[in-house]
Write a protein that holds these residues in place. Structure first.
Motif, PDB file in Angstrom:
ATOM      1  N   GLY A  71     -13.824  10.839 -18.680  1.00  0.00           N
ATOM      2  CA  GLY A  71     -14.542   9.582 -18.730  1.00  0.00           C
ATOM      3  C   GLY A  71     -16.048   9.735 -18.735  1.00  0.00           C
ATOM      4  O   GLY A  71     -16.744   9.122 -19.568  1.00  0.00           O
ATOM      5  N   PRO A  72     -16.642  10.522 -17.810  1.00  0.00           N
ATOM      6  CA  PRO A  72     -18.090  10.679 -17.830  1.00  0.00           C
ATOM      7  C   PRO A  72     -18.632  11.214 -19.158  1.00  0.00           C
ATOM      8  O   PRO A  72     -19.674  10.763 -19.633  1.00  0.00           O
ATOM      9  N   ALA A  73     -17.941  12.177 -19.768  1.00  0.00           N
ATOM     10  CA  ALA A  73     -18.395  12.694 -21.061  1.00  0.00           C
ATOM     11  C   ALA A  73     -18.350  11.605 -22.126  1.00  0.00           C
ATOM     12  O   ALA A  73     -19.267  11.477 -22.946  1.00  0.00           O
ATOM     13  N   ARG A 186     -14.227   0.858 -14.882  1.00  0.00           N
ATOM     14  CA  ARG A 186     -14.845   1.616 -13.796  1.00  0.00           C
ATOM     15  C   ARG A 186     -14.047   2.856 -13.412  1.00  0.00           C
ATOM     16  O   ARG A 186     -14.611   3.797 -12.840  1.00  0.00           O
ATOM     17  N   VAL A 187     -12.750   2.895 -13.723  1.00  0.00           N
ATOM     18  CA  VAL A 187     -11.946   4.047 -13.299  1.00  0.00           C
ATOM     19  C   VAL A 187     -12.423   5.337 -13.958  1.00  0.00           C
ATOM     20  O   VAL A 187     -12.120   6.430 -13.475  1.00  0.00           O
ATOM     21  N   ASP A 198      -5.157   3.990  -4.073  1.00  0.00           N
ATOM     22  CA  ASP A 198      -4.528   3.265  -5.172  1.00  0.00           C
ATOM     23  C   ASP A 198      -4.933   3.907  -6.500  1.00  0.00           C
ATOM     24  O   ASP A 198      -6.089   4.302  -6.677  1.00  0.00           O
ATOM     25  N   PRO A 199      -3.982   4.035  -7.468  1.00  0.00           N
ATOM     26  CA  PRO A 199      -4.328   4.674  -8.742  1.00  0.00           C
ATOM     27  C   PRO A 199      -5.560   4.085  -9.423  1.00  0.00           C
ATOM     28  O   PRO A 199      -6.324   4.809 -10.066  1.00  0.00           O
ATOM     29  N   GLU A 200      -5.768   2.782  -9.286  1.00  0.00           N
ATOM     30  CA  GLU A 200      -6.917   2.181  -9.952  1.00  0.00           C
ATOM     31  C   GLU A 200      -8.221   2.489  -9.218  1.00  0.00           C
ATOM     32  O   GLU A 200      -9.294   2.115  -9.681  1.00  0.00           O
ATOM     33  N   ASP A 201      -8.144   3.172  -8.080  1.00  0.00           N
ATOM     34  CA  ASP A 201      -9.337   3.596  -7.359  1.00  0.00           C
ATOM     35  C   ASP A 201      -9.520   5.108  -7.404  1.00  0.00           C
ATOM     36  O   ASP A 201     -10.423   5.649  -6.772  1.00  0.00           O
ATOM     37  N   GLN A 202      -8.676   5.823  -8.151  1.00  0.00           N
ATOM     38  CA  GLN A 202      -8.779   7.272  -8.255  1.00  0.00           C
ATOM     39  C   GLN A 202      -9.447   7.657  -9.574  1.00  0.00           C
ATOM     40  O   GLN A 202      -9.642   6.835 -10.462  1.00  0.00           O
TER      41      GLN A 202
END
Length: 429
Positions: A71-73, A186-187, A198-202
């Motif tokens: 994601g960052p890339a 945001r994930v 929670d998966p949506e916070d990982q």
């Protein structure tokens, strides 16, 4: 967002736009016969010919392709491309959330303020939790915004709820395309999170590609088709992309559309699997294979092809994981190796066949990507890029837990019951 759809699926086919059925692959018999006599590397030429036959679009030489491994890339490449836009930005995303979407909205508005034409397509379901104020702010700032398959007046459920735009695509100045599995969400910021969150916070693991060169025109064509199908305001076609080579990569853009009974991405992948003679390495965020896909993978393993699949060990859809695990038995018995990714929420959708046919895009190995979603993939030929894909695949395997046939057979009753329940609605997961 995705994990609510199986619940709605139980409300009946009238709401969901009809029952799903997987298309047949249709690999030509002459190519299947040629597979047996093809020499080393010959499978790639056969797969290329089949892909061009299916799509009617050629593979184009002279492209530059950069692999974006997380994601960052991808967010960095998207940001750089938007800041560098001079004339036009076209963007398409399933999710466009309040946090990450808000930051990209600021970038798009800044581009519009300096005179760049900006067009955005977002999916009504994928962005259902995003405030209307964010999209109204974009419209007020001069961005043309199209909502794919709106939920209807007063947010009523539409007739064809399952027909969603799952694509992730950015086009800049008709010269650059970025596509893959990364949503504007945001994930993908990949901030450290505690184990068990929670998966949506990982942190999520995904893959995109940044492409320059003649093939960008094919991606632009698919964007324009979606824009017009969704009755977007009139915009001009992209000017012809220069055929001047900017790199040495051979690339083709392929799509999957909800109104197509023979989705191109699905057929192309099946043909690659059936024509492979050495290796099939797949990574997917959702693994709920159709019968044709499961049979093709098992048949490839039985004829000696190294077939390995990396799937999520955790997900924002526990039902999808359960439905996929229900399919493990026949695949493991045939010799397919299955790895469940640990430590990240796996969302990537990639493939590499015989080390030289690679796919990166938005389509999963499930019913939803096959028969419901608007999808888009990049197909890249050649051992150079294939080698990068194999390195990434090995990294994911190293971070995974391999599922053996013995372990699968020894699973508990509770897991088996969850698999049965999820399989009842697997076409909608």
């Amino acid at each position: 967002m995705r994990h609510f759809l199986p619940i709605l699926a139980l409300l009946g086919p009238g709401l969901l736009g009809g029952c799903a059925s997987a298309p047949t692959p249709g690999v030509s018999r002459d190519l299947l016969a040629a597979r047996a006599s093809a020499g080393p590397g010959g499978s790639i030429d056969l797969i290329r010919r089949q892909g061009e036959r299916f799509s009617g679009l050629p593979f184009l030489d002279g492209n530059r392709v950069e692999l974006l491994v997380d994601g960052p890339a991808t967010f960095g490449a998207l940001t750089e491309a938007i800041h560098g836009a001079r004339t036009r930005i076209d963007m398409e995303s399933y999710e466009f959330d309040e946090e990450a979407g808000g930051r990209f909205a600021d970038m798009l508005l800044a581009a519009r303020a300096r005179g760049v034409e900006v067009n955005l397509v977002y999916d009504a379901w994928g962005a259902a939790e995003t405030s209307k104020a964010l999209f109204n702010r974009l419209r007020t700032g001069g961005v043309r915004v199209v909502e794919f398959n709106p939920l209807g007046p007063n947010d009523r459920v539409p007739v064809a709820l399952n027909k969603r735009d799952h694509r992730k695509l950015l086009l800049v100045d008709g010269r650059l395309a970025i596509t893959g599995g990364v949503n504007i969400s945001r994930v993908y910021q990949n901030a450290p999170r505690p184990e068990g969150a929670d998966p949506e916070d990982q942190a999520w693991r995904d893959t995109d590609v940044r492409i320059e060169g003649p093939v960008v025109a094919q991606f632009a064509r698919y964007f324009m088709e979606t824009w017009r199908q969704q009755n977007g305001p009139p915009i001009a076609d992209h000017p012809p992309t220069p055929r001047t080579p900017v790199g040495n990569m051979t690339v083709q853009a392929i799509d999957g559309a909800p109104d197509n009974d023979q989705p191109l991405i699905y057929r192309t992948l099946l043909s690659a699997i059936e024509l492979a003679d050495r290796s099939i390495h797949l990574t997917t965020g959702f693994f709920v294979p159709t019968p044709d896909l499961a049979r093709a993978l098992a048949a490839a393993a039985r004829r000696g092809v190294d077939v390995q699949i990396v799937v999520p060990g955790q997900s924002d859809s526990s039902a999808a994981i359960a439905a996929g695990r229900a399919k493990y038995g026949d695949l493991l018995e045939a010799g397919v190796r299955i790895h469940e990714r640990q430590g990240r929420v796996l969302h990537a959708k990639t493939a590499v066949v015989d080390g030289a046919w690679s796919a990166v895009g938005s389509s999963n190995l499930d019913w939803r990507s096959t028969v419901w979603n608007n999808e888009i993939d990049a197909i890249i030929l050649g051992p150079e890029f294939g080698g990068r894909m194999e390195t990434l695949f090995r990294h994911d395997v190293a971070a995974s837990r391999e599922i053996t046939l013995e372990a699968w057979r020894a699973r508990g009753l509770g897991e088996r019951l969850r698999e049965v329940g999820a399989s009842l609605v697997e076409t909608f997961l």
